[in-house]
Design an enzyme around this catalytic site. Sequence first.
Site, PDB file in Angstrom:
ATOM      1  N   HIS A  70       0.849  -1.187   0.000  1.00 13.52           N
ATOM      2  CA  HIS A  70       0.000   0.000   0.000  1.00 13.52           C
ATOM      3  C   HIS A  70       0.888   1.241   0.000  1.00 13.52           C
ATOM      4  CE1 HIS A  70      -3.828   2.117   1.807  1.00 13.52           C
ATOM      5  NE2 HIS A  70      -3.325   2.766   0.773  1.00 13.52           N
ATOM      6  N   TRP A  73       3.939   5.437   5.196  1.00 11.98           N
ATOM      7  CA  TRP A  73       3.268   6.643   5.676  1.00 11.98           C
ATOM      8  C   TRP A  73       3.945   7.202   6.920  1.00 11.98           C
ATOM      9  CZ3 TRP A  73      -2.290   4.162   6.131  1.00 11.98           C
ATOM     10  CH2 TRP A  73      -2.698   3.701   4.853  1.00 11.98           C
ATOM     11  N   TYR A  81      -1.744  12.442  11.124  1.00 11.29           N
ATOM     12  CA  TYR A  81      -0.707  12.561  10.100  1.00 11.29           C
ATOM     13  C   TYR A  81      -0.940  13.791   9.228  1.00 11.29           C
ATOM     14  CZ  TYR A  81      -4.286  10.576   7.001  1.00 11.29           C
ATOM     15  OH  TYR A  81      -5.448  10.355   6.295  1.00 11.29           O
ATOM     16  N   GLU A 128       0.513   7.796  -3.703  1.00 11.58           N
ATOM     17  CA  GLU A 128       1.271   7.470  -2.493  1.00 11.58           C
ATOM     18  C   GLU A 128       2.457   8.402  -2.307  1.00 11.58           C
ATOM     19  OE1 GLU A 128       0.559   5.207   0.022  1.00 11.58           O
ATOM     20  OE2 GLU A 128      -1.356   5.283  -1.031  1.00 11.58           O
ATOM     21  N   LYS A 131       0.880  12.149  -1.556  1.00 12.02           N
ATOM     22  CA  LYS A 131       0.185  12.265  -0.270  1.00 12.02           C
ATOM     23  C   LYS A 131       1.110  11.995   0.907  1.00 12.02           C
ATOM     24  CE  LYS A 131      -3.846  10.670   2.332  1.00 12.02           C
ATOM     25  NZ  LYS A 131      -5.094   9.853   2.316  1.00 12.02           N
ATOM     26  N   HIS A 132       1.973  10.976   0.796  1.00 12.66           N
ATOM     27  CA  HIS A 132       2.780  10.542   1.937  1.00 12.66           C
ATOM     28  C   HIS A 132       4.282  10.812   1.772  1.00 12.66           C
ATOM     29  CE1 HIS A 132      -0.754   8.647   3.651  1.00 12.66           C
ATOM     30  NE2 HIS A 132      -0.967   8.012   2.508  1.00 12.66           N
TER      31      HIS A 132
END
Length: 251
Positions: A70, A73, A81, A128, A131-132
């Site tokens: 996934h 993070w 977060y 991914e 966003k992270h």
Amino acid sequence: MNKAIALAAMSLFAGANADLQTCSTTSGYSCASSSTTPTCCFNYPGGALLQTQFWDTSPSTGPSTSWTIHGLWPDNCDGTYESSCDSTRAYTNITDILQSQGRDDLIDYMDEYWVDIDGDNESFWAHEWGKHGTCINTIDPDCYEGYTAQQEVGDFFEKVVDLFKGLDTYKALAAAGITPSTSKTYTLSAIQAALTKMHGASVYLGCSSGKLNQVWYFYNVQGNVIDGSYKAVKTLTNSGCPSTGIKYVPK
């Protein structure tokens, strides 16, 4: 010099001249220090790093005997977060970036184990990262010596894959007699025990309609997120699964 050779040479040159700053091995672990100052050797505020995995069955993704990636993070050490921290580096051409760095083997692996449920891997990877990945302060461009554009992107994806390879969820569960089945059900405590044994600390388990479909492995890091030392720590988030009757259905 043909294009392929030139590209390989450029990638080797970039890798040799874009190293993260060296961090002291005596520095403390993220989330375990009173410091609130982010540096290139101290992950803050996202001091907990979560390697997250999927078990997708409707539709199925990835090999039938493996979970899939996934992401990675950063968490603020308390279950909250930050997200989408730098729109100027929210790249959408992840494959092109990795190819330009000579990471073709990485792309092949991601196409098998880091897959989108709708079949759009490129968009999933971009999501991914944007966003992270952009919220991990120890891979900011100014943390590199001899920085080359987008080097941190390749380093991020390489690190996520390396962590994933060391966390074989399918194998750990199978070793405890927990295997995909259309008829068997399992307890939360049994699944947790099997994965805690592998990881060294409790994990987050996610379910959808009573079916196991997610696991998050939590770490604190000493140094930067690429070269630093990772220490397994207990989950910061309560499980999203029932205590009994959990289904682990085949792909």
